[in-house]
Design a protein around this motif. Sequence first.
Motif, PDB file in Angstrom:
ATOM      1  N   GLN A  95       0.836  -1.208   0.000  1.00 28.20           N
ATOM      2  CA  GLN A  95       0.000   0.000   0.000  1.00 28.20           C
ATOM      3  C   GLN A  95       0.872   1.260   0.000  1.00 28.20           C
ATOM      4  OE1 GLN A  95      -2.427  -0.544   3.458  1.00 28.20           O
ATOM      5  NE2 GLN A  95      -3.711  -2.103   2.499  1.00 28.20           N
ATOM      6  N   ALA A  96       1.942   1.245   0.777  1.00 24.37           N
ATOM      7  CA  ALA A  96       2.850   2.395   0.812  1.00 24.37           C
ATOM      8  C   ALA A  96       3.544   2.573  -0.532  1.00 24.37           C
ATOM      9  CB  ALA A  96       3.875   2.219   1.933  1.00 24.37           C
ATOM     10  N   LEU A  97       3.947   1.474  -1.156  1.00 19.99           N
ATOM     11  CA  LEU A  97       4.585   1.549  -2.475  1.00 19.99           C
ATOM     12  C   LEU A  97       3.624   2.117  -3.520  1.00 19.99           C
ATOM     13  CD1 LEU A  97       6.419  -1.875  -2.348  1.00 19.99           C
ATOM     14  CD2 LEU A  97       7.540   0.369  -2.480  1.00 19.99           C
ATOM     15  N   ALA A  98       2.368   1.698  -3.461  1.00 21.60           N
ATOM     16  CA  ALA A  98       1.360   2.215  -4.392  1.00 21.60           C
ATOM     17  C   ALA A  98       1.133   3.708  -4.150  1.00 21.60           C
ATOM     18  CB  ALA A  98       0.053   1.442  -4.238  1.00 21.60           C
ATOM     19  N   ALA A  99       1.125   4.117  -2.896  1.00 22.44           N
ATOM     20  CA  ALA A  99       0.943   5.532  -2.563  1.00 22.44           C
ATOM     21  C   ALA A  99       2.117   6.361  -3.081  1.00 22.44           C
ATOM     22  CB  ALA A  99       0.800   5.698  -1.057  1.00 22.44           C
ATOM     23  N   LYS A 100       3.305   5.812  -3.037  1.00 20.03           N
ATOM     24  CA  LYS A 100       4.493   6.501  -3.574  1.00 20.03           C
ATOM     25  C   LYS A 100       4.272   6.834  -5.044  1.00 20.03           C
ATOM     26  CE  LYS A 100       9.218   5.451  -4.919  1.00 20.03           C
ATOM     27  NZ  LYS A 100      10.260   4.418  -4.920  1.00 20.03           N
ATOM     28  N   GLN A 101       3.786   5.867  -5.803  1.00 19.00           N
ATOM     29  CA  GLN A 101       3.511   6.085  -7.234  1.00 19.00           C
ATOM     30  C   GLN A 101       2.350   7.064  -7.421  1.00 19.00           C
ATOM     31  OE1 GLN A 101       5.367   5.058  -9.651  1.00 19.00           O
ATOM     32  NE2 GLN A 101       6.667   3.693  -8.463  1.00 19.00           N
ATOM     33  N   ARG A 102       1.274   6.821  -6.716  1.00 15.78           N
ATOM     34  CA  ARG A 102       0.052   7.616  -6.864  1.00 15.78           C
ATOM     35  C   ARG A 102       0.287   9.100  -6.568  1.00 15.78           C
ATOM     36  NH1 ARG A 102      -2.972   4.015  -5.087  1.00 15.78           N
ATOM     37  NH2 ARG A 102      -2.595   4.278  -2.874  1.00 15.78           N
ATOM     38  N   HIS A 103       1.121   9.381  -5.570  1.00 16.76           N
ATOM     39  CA  HIS A 103       1.350  10.765  -5.145  1.00 16.76           C
ATOM     40  C   HIS A 103       2.677  11.319  -5.667  1.00 16.76           C
ATOM     41  CE1 HIS A 103      -2.199  10.577  -2.640  1.00 16.76           C
ATOM     42  NE2 HIS A 103      -1.765   9.422  -2.164  1.00 16.76           N
ATOM     43  N   GLN A 104       3.312  10.575  -6.570  1.00 11.93           N
ATOM     44  CA  GLN A 104       4.551  10.997  -7.230  1.00 11.93           C
ATOM     45  C   GLN A 104       5.623  11.424  -6.235  1.00 11.93           C
ATOM     46  OE1 GLN A 104       2.837  13.961  -9.742  1.00 11.93           O
ATOM     47  NE2 GLN A 104       1.967  12.451 -11.133  1.00 11.93           N
ATOM     48  N   CYS A 105       5.911  10.517  -5.308  1.00  9.63           N
ATOM     49  CA  CYS A 105       6.914  10.782  -4.280  1.00  9.63           C
ATOM     50  C   CYS A 105       8.230  10.092  -4.627  1.00  9.63           C
ATOM     51  CB  CYS A 105       6.412  10.288  -2.917  1.00  9.63           C
ATOM     52  SG  CYS A 105       5.025  11.252  -2.295  1.00  9.63           S
ATOM     53  N   ASP A 106       9.277  10.520  -3.970  1.00 15.48           N
ATOM     54  CA  ASP A 106      10.603   9.926  -4.166  1.00 15.48           C
ATOM     55  C   ASP A 106      10.791   8.665  -3.339  1.00 15.48           C
ATOM     56  OD1 ASP A 106      11.555  12.222  -5.752  1.00 15.48           O
ATOM     57  OD2 ASP A 106      11.418  13.290  -3.845  1.00 15.48           O
ATOM     58  N   GLY A 107      10.038   8.540  -2.264  1.00 12.37           N
ATOM     59  CA  GLY A 107      10.167   7.389  -1.390  1.00 12.37           C
ATOM     60  C   GLY A 107       8.877   7.141  -0.639  1.00 12.37           C
ATOM     61  N   CYS A 108       8.878   6.060   0.128  1.00 16.08           N
ATOM     62  CA  CYS A 108       7.708   5.741   0.942  1.00 16.08           C
ATOM     63  C   CYS A 108       8.171   5.103   2.240  1.00 16.08           C
ATOM     64  CB  CYS A 108       6.743   4.822   0.196  1.00 16.08           C
ATOM     65  SG  CYS A 108       7.410   3.200  -0.198  1.00 16.08           S
ATOM     66  N   ALA A 109       7.268   5.104   3.209  1.00 15.50           N
ATOM     67  CA  ALA A 109       7.585   4.509   4.504  1.00 15.50           C
ATOM     68  C   ALA A 109       6.299   4.084   5.200  1.00 15.50           C
ATOM     69  CB  ALA A 109       8.338   5.496   5.388  1.00 15.50           C
ATOM     70  N   VAL A 110       6.432   3.062   6.010  1.00 13.69           N
ATOM     71  CA  VAL A 110       5.370   2.641   6.917  1.00 13.69           C
ATOM     72  C   VAL A 110       5.926   2.890   8.318  1.00 13.69           C
ATOM     73  CG1 VAL A 110       3.948   0.735   7.737  1.00 13.69           C
ATOM     74  CG2 VAL A 110       4.539   0.886   5.305  1.00 13.69           C
ATOM     75  N   ILE A 111       5.208   3.676   9.104  1.00 19.28           N
ATOM     76  CA  ILE A 111       5.663   3.998  10.458  1.00 19.28           C
ATOM     77  C   ILE A 111       4.605   3.512  11.432  1.00 19.28           C
ATOM     78  CG2 ILE A 111       6.394   5.803  12.045  1.00 19.28           C
ATOM     79  CD1 ILE A 111       7.233   7.478   9.653  1.00 19.28           C
ATOM     80  N   ILE A 112       5.014   2.566  12.278  1.00 23.61           N
ATOM     81  CA  ILE A 112       4.096   1.945  13.235  1.00 23.61           C
ATOM     82  C   ILE A 112       4.700   2.001  14.638  1.00 23.61           C
ATOM     83  CG2 ILE A 112       3.074   0.434  11.493  1.00 23.61           C
ATOM     84  CD1 ILE A 112       4.819  -1.846  12.595  1.00 23.61           C
ATOM     85  N   ASN A 113       3.871   1.774  15.644  1.00 26.36           N
ATOM     86  CA  ASN A 113       4.369   1.838  17.023  1.00 26.36           C
ATOM     87  C   ASN A 113       4.493   0.438  17.649  1.00 26.36           C
ATOM     88  OD1 ASN A 113       1.626   1.429  17.278  1.00 26.36           O
ATOM     89  ND2 ASN A 113       1.250   3.201  18.591  1.00 26.36           N
ATOM     90  N   ARG A 114       4.773  -0.536  16.834  1.00 23.71           N
ATOM     91  CA  ARG A 114       5.061  -1.903  17.294  1.00 23.71           C
ATOM     92  C   ARG A 114       6.037  -2.514  16.290  1.00 23.71           C
ATOM     93  NH1 ARG A 114       0.951  -0.683  15.003  1.00 23.71           N
ATOM     94  NH2 ARG A 114      -0.142  -1.798  13.403  1.00 23.71           N
ATOM     95  N   ARG A 115       6.275  -3.785  16.369  1.00 24.27           N
ATOM     96  CA  ARG A 115       7.267  -4.418  15.490  1.00 24.27           C
ATOM     97  C   ARG A 115       6.631  -4.901  14.189  1.00 24.27           C
ATOM     98  NH1 ARG A 115      11.696  -3.972  17.962  1.00 24.27           N
ATOM     99  NH2 ARG A 115      11.946  -4.281  20.176  1.00 24.27           N
ATOM    100  N   PHE A 116       7.437  -4.935  13.142  1.00 24.49           N
ATOM    101  CA  PHE A 116       7.029  -5.518  11.868  1.00 24.49           C
ATOM    102  C   PHE A 116       7.230  -7.022  11.926  1.00 24.49           C
ATOM    103  CE2 PHE A 116       7.751  -1.222  10.457  1.00 24.49           C
ATOM    104  CZ  PHE A 116       6.861  -1.058   9.410  1.00 24.49           C
ATOM    105  N   THR A 117       6.465  -7.759  11.126  1.00 22.58           N
ATOM    106  CA  THR A 117       6.774  -9.178  10.950  1.00 22.58           C
ATOM    107  C   THR A 117       8.085  -9.256  10.185  1.00 22.58           C
ATOM    108  OG1 THR A 117       5.625  -9.361   8.834  1.00 22.58           O
ATOM    109  CG2 THR A 117       4.319  -9.789  10.834  1.00 22.58           C
ATOM    110  N   GLY A 118       8.775 -10.359  10.302  1.00 26.77           N
ATOM    111  CA  GLY A 118      10.029 -10.538   9.572  1.00 26.77           C
ATOM    112  C   GLY A 118       9.824 -10.438   8.072  1.00 26.77           C
ATOM    113  N   ALA A 119       8.723 -11.013   7.584  1.00 26.22           N
ATOM    114  CA  ALA A 119       8.439 -10.982   6.146  1.00 26.22           C
ATOM    115  C   ALA A 119       8.194  -9.554   5.668  1.00 26.22           C
ATOM    116  CB  ALA A 119       7.235 -11.862   5.827  1.00 26.22           C
ATOM    117  N   ALA A 120       7.428  -8.787   6.436  1.00 24.56           N
ATOM    118  CA  ALA A 120       7.141  -7.401   6.050  1.00 24.56           C
ATOM    119  C   ALA A 120       8.418  -6.562   6.072  1.00 24.56           C
ATOM    120  CB  ALA A 120       6.089  -6.793   6.973  1.00 24.56           C
ATOM    121  N   GLN A 121       9.239  -6.758   7.076  1.00 23.21           N
ATOM    122  CA  GLN A 121      10.508  -6.024   7.182  1.00 23.21           C
ATOM    123  C   GLN A 121      11.403  -6.351   5.984  1.00 23.21           C
ATOM    124  OE1 GLN A 121      11.341  -4.410  10.429  1.00 23.21           O
ATOM    125  NE2 GLN A 121      13.046  -3.407   9.457  1.00 23.21           N
TER     126      GLN A 121
END
Length: 147
Positions: A95-121
């Motif tokens: 979803q963050a990668l799609a938002a990067k394209q949609r909003h014509q950004c140079d990068g993207c990030a997911v910022i959460i207040n807990r840990r990522f799964t290993g696969a997501a990381q």
Amino acid sequence: ETKTRLQKLVDERRDQIASGKLQKAALLQRHWKKMGDAEWEDYVVEVCRTLGAKVDRIGRPGGEDANLIADFSPRRVAILTQGEGHNVSSDTVRQALAAKQRHQCDGCAVIINRRFTGAAQHFAQLQKCGAIGAGEFPDFVMGKVAL
């Protein structure tokens, strides 16, 4: 001698305030690990602004699209924030990668207040998408991790 030492301490304190270190440290004193979506988004906006970014809100927190665009001039980053209570998987990174394209950004990030799964990381790393979780967040706030 006492006046000289006192002046040195005052000067050091002034330098710390000017550099934003005290403000950044104060941000980390809040109970950020328990924040829900709306409060977490507000907090991330405050952190990004403290780091010198201009931040625009573009969506709702915890939604399917990025909810923030942070301009760290010259770099624009689409940010998807999610507070406590969400499962964060590789789909969230997509979803963050799609938002990067949609909003014509140079990068993207997911910022959460807990840990990522290993696969997501791992997927975020492969796709060059910032994955800021509970372990990385203090370094992000202090300016040691860039998006």
